[in-house]
Design a protein around this motif. Structure first.
Motif, PDB file in Angstrom:
ATOM      1  N   LEU A 243     -11.778   6.650  -4.047  1.00  0.00           N
ATOM      2  CA  LEU A 243     -12.396   7.939  -4.375  1.00  0.00           C
ATOM      3  C   LEU A 243     -12.187   8.288  -5.846  1.00  0.00           C
ATOM      4  CD1 LEU A 243     -11.526  10.109  -1.246  1.00  0.00           C
ATOM      5  CD2 LEU A 243     -13.737   9.152  -1.880  1.00  0.00           C
ATOM      6  N   ARG A 244     -10.971   8.042  -6.331  1.00  0.00           N
ATOM      7  CA  ARG A 244     -10.708   8.322  -7.736  1.00  0.00           C
ATOM      8  C   ARG A 244     -11.556   7.436  -8.644  1.00  0.00           C
ATOM      9  NH1 ARG A 244      -5.860   5.500 -10.029  1.00  0.00           N
ATOM     10  NH2 ARG A 244      -7.453   3.927  -9.662  1.00  0.00           N
ATOM     11  N   ASP A 245     -11.592   6.137  -8.357  1.00  0.00           N
ATOM     12  CA  ASP A 245     -12.350   5.212  -9.196  1.00  0.00           C
ATOM     13  C   ASP A 245     -13.844   5.521  -9.148  1.00  0.00           C
ATOM     14  OD1 ASP A 245      -9.948   4.074  -9.712  1.00  0.00           O
ATOM     15  OD2 ASP A 245     -10.289   2.236  -8.581  1.00  0.00           O
ATOM     16  N   LEU A 246     -14.332   5.867  -7.966  1.00  0.00           N
ATOM     17  CA  LEU A 246     -15.740   6.240  -7.840  1.00  0.00           C
ATOM     18  C   LEU A 246     -16.047   7.474  -8.674  1.00  0.00           C
ATOM     19  CD1 LEU A 246     -18.520   5.953  -6.417  1.00  0.00           C
ATOM     20  CD2 LEU A 246     -17.622   7.463  -4.636  1.00  0.00           C
ATOM     21  N   THR A 247     -15.160   8.462  -8.614  1.00  0.00           N
ATOM     22  CA  THR A 247     -15.362   9.687  -9.393  1.00  0.00           C
ATOM     23  C   THR A 247     -15.361   9.389 -10.886  1.00  0.00           C
ATOM     24  OG1 THR A 247     -14.253  10.970  -7.663  1.00  0.00           O
ATOM     25  CG2 THR A 247     -14.498  12.020  -9.814  1.00  0.00           C
ATOM     26  N   LEU A 248     -14.447   8.521 -11.325  1.00  0.00           N
ATOM     27  CA  LEU A 248     -14.378   8.185 -12.743  1.00  0.00           C
ATOM     28  C   LEU A 248     -15.607   7.399 -13.189  1.00  0.00           C
ATOM     29  CD1 LEU A 248     -10.599   7.286 -13.093  1.00  0.00           C
ATOM     30  CD2 LEU A 248     -11.756   9.386 -13.768  1.00  0.00           C
ATOM     31  N   THR A 249     -16.103   6.492 -12.353  1.00  0.00           N
ATOM     32  CA  THR A 249     -17.335   5.780 -12.681  1.00  0.00           C
ATOM     33  C   THR A 249     -18.486   6.766 -12.805  1.00  0.00           C
ATOM     34  OG1 THR A 249     -16.605   3.776 -11.533  1.00  0.00           O
ATOM     35  CG2 THR A 249     -18.958   4.006 -11.899  1.00  0.00           C
ATOM     36  N   TYR A 250     -18.560   7.702 -11.874  1.00  0.00           N
ATOM     37  CA  TYR A 250     -19.593   8.743 -11.892  1.00  0.00           C
ATOM     38  C   TYR A 250     -19.515   9.555 -13.188  1.00  0.00           C
ATOM     39  CZ  TYR A 250     -22.564  12.375  -9.731  1.00  0.00           C
ATOM     40  OH  TYR A 250     -23.578  13.251  -9.421  1.00  0.00           O
ATOM     41  N   LEU A 251     -18.297   9.990 -13.538  1.00  0.00           N
ATOM     42  CA  LEU A 251     -18.114  10.768 -14.762  1.00  0.00           C
ATOM     43  C   LEU A 251     -18.465   9.960 -16.004  1.00  0.00           C
ATOM     44  CD1 LEU A 251     -14.766  12.640 -14.000  1.00  0.00           C
ATOM     45  CD2 LEU A 251     -17.012  13.684 -14.293  1.00  0.00           C
ATOM     46  N   ASN A 252     -18.098   8.681 -16.019  1.00  0.00           N
ATOM     47  CA  ASN A 252     -18.384   7.845 -17.172  1.00  0.00           C
ATOM     48  C   ASN A 252     -19.882   7.673 -17.383  1.00  0.00           C
ATOM     49  OD1 ASN A 252     -15.921   7.088 -18.449  1.00  0.00           O
ATOM     50  ND2 ASN A 252     -15.415   5.835 -16.683  1.00  0.00           N
ATOM     51  N   ILE A 253     -20.618   7.487 -16.297  1.00  0.00           N
ATOM     52  CA  ILE A 253     -22.072   7.356 -16.421  1.00  0.00           C
ATOM     53  C   ILE A 253     -22.668   8.649 -16.959  1.00  0.00           C
ATOM     54  CG2 ILE A 253     -24.213   7.044 -15.134  1.00  0.00           C
ATOM     55  CD1 ILE A 253     -22.706   5.172 -13.256  1.00  0.00           C
ATOM     56  N   LEU A 254     -22.231   9.786 -16.416  1.00  0.00           N
ATOM     57  CA  LEU A 254     -22.727  11.074 -16.919  1.00  0.00           C
ATOM     58  C   LEU A 254     -22.393  11.248 -18.399  1.00  0.00           C
ATOM     59  CD1 LEU A 254     -21.858  13.560 -14.019  1.00  0.00           C
ATOM     60  CD2 LEU A 254     -24.090  12.601 -14.597  1.00  0.00           C
ATOM     61  N   HIS A 255     -21.168  10.875 -18.775  1.00  0.00           N
ATOM     62  CA  HIS A 255     -20.744  10.987 -20.169  1.00  0.00           C
ATOM     63  C   HIS A 255     -21.620  10.133 -21.073  1.00  0.00           C
ATOM     64  CE1 HIS A 255     -18.291   9.125 -23.460  1.00  0.00           C
ATOM     65  NE2 HIS A 255     -18.195  10.395 -23.777  1.00  0.00           N
ATOM     66  N   GLN A 256     -21.861   8.900 -20.681  1.00  0.00           N
ATOM     67  CA  GLN A 256     -22.651   8.001 -21.519  1.00  0.00           C
ATOM     68  C   GLN A 256     -24.106   8.448 -21.618  1.00  0.00           C
ATOM     69  OE1 GLN A 256     -21.558   4.607 -19.265  1.00  0.00           O
ATOM     70  NE2 GLN A 256     -19.488   4.642 -20.108  1.00  0.00           N
ATOM     71  N   GLU A 257     -24.619   9.042 -20.541  1.00  0.00           N
ATOM     72  CA  GLU A 257     -25.992   9.538 -20.603  1.00  0.00           C
ATOM     73  C   GLU A 257     -26.098  10.738 -21.546  1.00  0.00           C
ATOM     74  OE1 GLU A 257     -26.983  10.108 -16.489  1.00  0.00           O
ATOM     75  OE2 GLU A 257     -27.799   8.069 -16.301  1.00  0.00           O
ATOM     76  N   LYS A 258     -25.056  11.570 -21.586  1.00  0.00           N
ATOM     77  CA  LYS A 258     -25.048  12.682 -22.548  1.00  0.00           C
ATOM     78  C   LYS A 258     -24.963  12.153 -23.980  1.00  0.00           C
ATOM     79  CE  LYS A 258     -22.944  16.115 -19.467  1.00  0.00           C
ATOM     80  NZ  LYS A 258     -21.738  16.945 -19.193  1.00  0.00           N
ATOM     81  N   ILE A 259     -24.102  11.148 -24.178  1.00  0.00           N
ATOM     82  CA  ILE A 259     -23.984  10.538 -25.500  1.00  0.00           C
ATOM     83  C   ILE A 259     -25.313   9.918 -25.915  1.00  0.00           C
ATOM     84  CG2 ILE A 259     -22.880   8.675 -26.804  1.00  0.00           C
ATOM     85  CD1 ILE A 259     -21.036  11.009 -26.381  1.00  0.00           C
ATOM     86  N   LYS A 260     -25.986   9.262 -24.971  1.00  0.00           N
ATOM     87  CA  LYS A 260     -27.267   8.636 -25.280  1.00  0.00           C
ATOM     88  C   LYS A 260     -28.302   9.679 -25.680  1.00  0.00           C
ATOM     89  CE  LYS A 260     -30.942   5.755 -23.348  1.00  0.00           C
ATOM     90  NZ  LYS A 260     -31.436   5.002 -22.184  1.00  0.00           N
TER      91      LYS A 260
END
Length: 475
Positions: free
Chosen positions: A118-135
């Protein structure tokens, strides 16, 4: 052999996923993903194998170009290295011989693995959102660089510019596009890992809704957080039942500690479950408590530090915007160059991305704290009112040869009796442990003692809770 079985099952799952129809344009929340990844009908070990292999696949795919990414894009890489370097591999599953206590311990180890997923899934989810904002920010900057390049070309054509200025703006534009292409690869690799974890077909278009972890359920003080972690920790509960097994299990068994990602244990250790090793298991429990306390203290310090850095970065962003306004006014009256304007515009967007990255690091830290606190752990605790419904009953009757017969039992609802692992009767008369195999907790003995005697019962529940009861009898 076990790894071969896991891989065969994984291959079957992946092949079956390709027979499904495409989920084009699907919108998912984090809760949707969490429910799907940890569906109650799946084998958590197989699901962990899927998740582990998917993340390893990301690592391989990103290895070729990660060294070429700039500092802001390396945020994901550094986070990845920290998170997955100590994650337990599927080969670390323990084996055990028949023991009720070890069976319960395995259940808590499974809860621990679920928390890690659950933690790793949440972090993957957050990382994708973060990278899309950066993009999105980088695309905005790309548009500004395109405009700057077109201006440089026009100025050169009118005789007010030069080839060097035009070349500089073009190089900045092309280098920036290279960063966007690299970021696209990072996002694609992470989404692919997400698709593999979910059993989605390649090319599935999934839109992730925004998510910001809440701090509302995190205790304010470190001391309260540590106690909460102790109460919720499936690792500590597993250790408790290992201790129980070592105390009372006659036949020895083998146990391999799972690497508890999230509280810093990254090693496999094999011990023999027998009475002579009880102290070793108790010391492991003490070590776990110490590591949990230190990890929580460090996590809270990091969170406080990130909040201060976010405040400072917000001030830096305000200053960059003020500077952009000043340069823009000067450029409009011919007192600033195009290069100065472009650099001021890029500085604002760069500082905005730095702020987004810090905010994402704060969100990641909140997720880490929740893992340490076991907030997502299965709620196994028995309510206090239910515990209060349990009582100890002792009776005395005359026996032969001037001995008194003393009997003891527990009075409680049947649903509570089902949750009991064992009862240890002690005090002035009894010294005996009953394992719950039949649901019968009655015991009797004969004694020549006289006077007021104490009868005690220590009840161990499957939740890891212990209840101590006491009564007296007159002989």
């Amino acid at each position: 052999m076990k790894m071969s079985i896991f891989k065969t099952l994984l291959l079957g799952l992946l092949l079956s996923s390709f027979t499904l129809s495409a989920f084009a344009g699907e919108t998912l929340t984090l809760n949707d993903l969490r429910r799907e990844v940890l569906d109650e009908n799946i084998d958590v070990k197989i699901q962990y194998e899927k998740y582990y292999q998917a993340q390893q696949n990301v690592k391989v795919k990103l290895g070729e170009f990660l060294p070429n990414l700039n500092v802001q894009l390396l945020f994901w890489n550094s986070t990845y290295a920290i998170l997955y370097s100590v994650v337990p591999t599927p080969s670390n599953w323990f084996v055990y011989q028949s023991s009720q206590e070890l069976a319960i311990a395995e259940k808590y180890i499974t809860d621990s693995i679920k928390l890690n997923i659950l933690r790793d899934l949440t972090l993957t989810y957050l990382n994708i959102l973060h990278q899309e904002k950066i993009k999105a920010s980088m695309i905005e900057q790309e548009q500004q660089l395109v405009v700057a390049y077109e201006r440089a070309q026009n100025l050169e054509a009118l005789g007010f510019g030069d080839e060097a200025q035009t070349f500089t703006t073009l190089r900045s534009l092309l280098e920036h596009r290279q960063d966007i292409f690299a970021l696209d690869s990072v996002i694609a690799a992470q989404k692919e890992a997400l698709y593999l974890s979910l059993g989605r077909r390649p090319g599935t278009d999934i839109e992730l809704t925004d998510y910001v972890p809440s701090e509302e359920d995190i205790p304010v003080s470190v001391e309260t957080a540590i106690q909460m972690a102790y109460d919720n920790s499936p690792e500590l509960k597993a250790n408790l039942f290992m201790q129980e097994s070592a105390r009372y299990m006659v036949k020895s068994a083998t146990w391999s500690f799972v690497s508890f990602s999230g509280i810093g244990l990254g090693y496999p250790a094999t011990v023999r479950i027998e009475k002579s090793k009880l102290r070793e298991i108790i010391l492991e429990g003490d070590k776990l408590e110490n590591q949990i306390a230190n990890q929580i203290d460090l996590a809270y310090s990091k969170l406080d530090n990130l909040k201060l850095r976010i405040e400072t970065q917000a001030e830096i962003l305000v200053a960059a915007k003020i500077e952009l306004e000043r340069i823009t006014e000067l450029y409009n009256v011919g007192q600033a160059t195009l290069d100065e304007l472009v650099r001021a515009q890029s500085a604002v967007l760069s500082e905005e991305r730095s702020l987004v990255t810090l905010e994402m690091q704060k969100d990641v830290q909140i997720v880490e704290i929740k893992r340490l606190l076991g907030i997502d752990a299965t709620d196994n605790d028995i309510l206090v009112d239910d515990l209060n419904s349990v009582s100890i009953v002792a009776n005395v009757s005359e026996s032969r040869y001037r001995k008194s017969k003393v009997s003891v039992d527990l009075d409680m609802p049947n649903y509570i009796a089902d949750e009991i692992v064992s009862v240890v009767y002690s005090g002035d008369i009894f010294n005996y442990r009953l394992s719950n195999t039949t649901g019968n907790f009655s015991l009797f003995t004969r004694t020549r003692a006289s006077g007021t005697k104490v009868v005690m019962a220590e009840i161990l529940f499957k939740s890891g809770q212990k209840l101590n009861l006491e009564t007296t009898v007159e002989l």
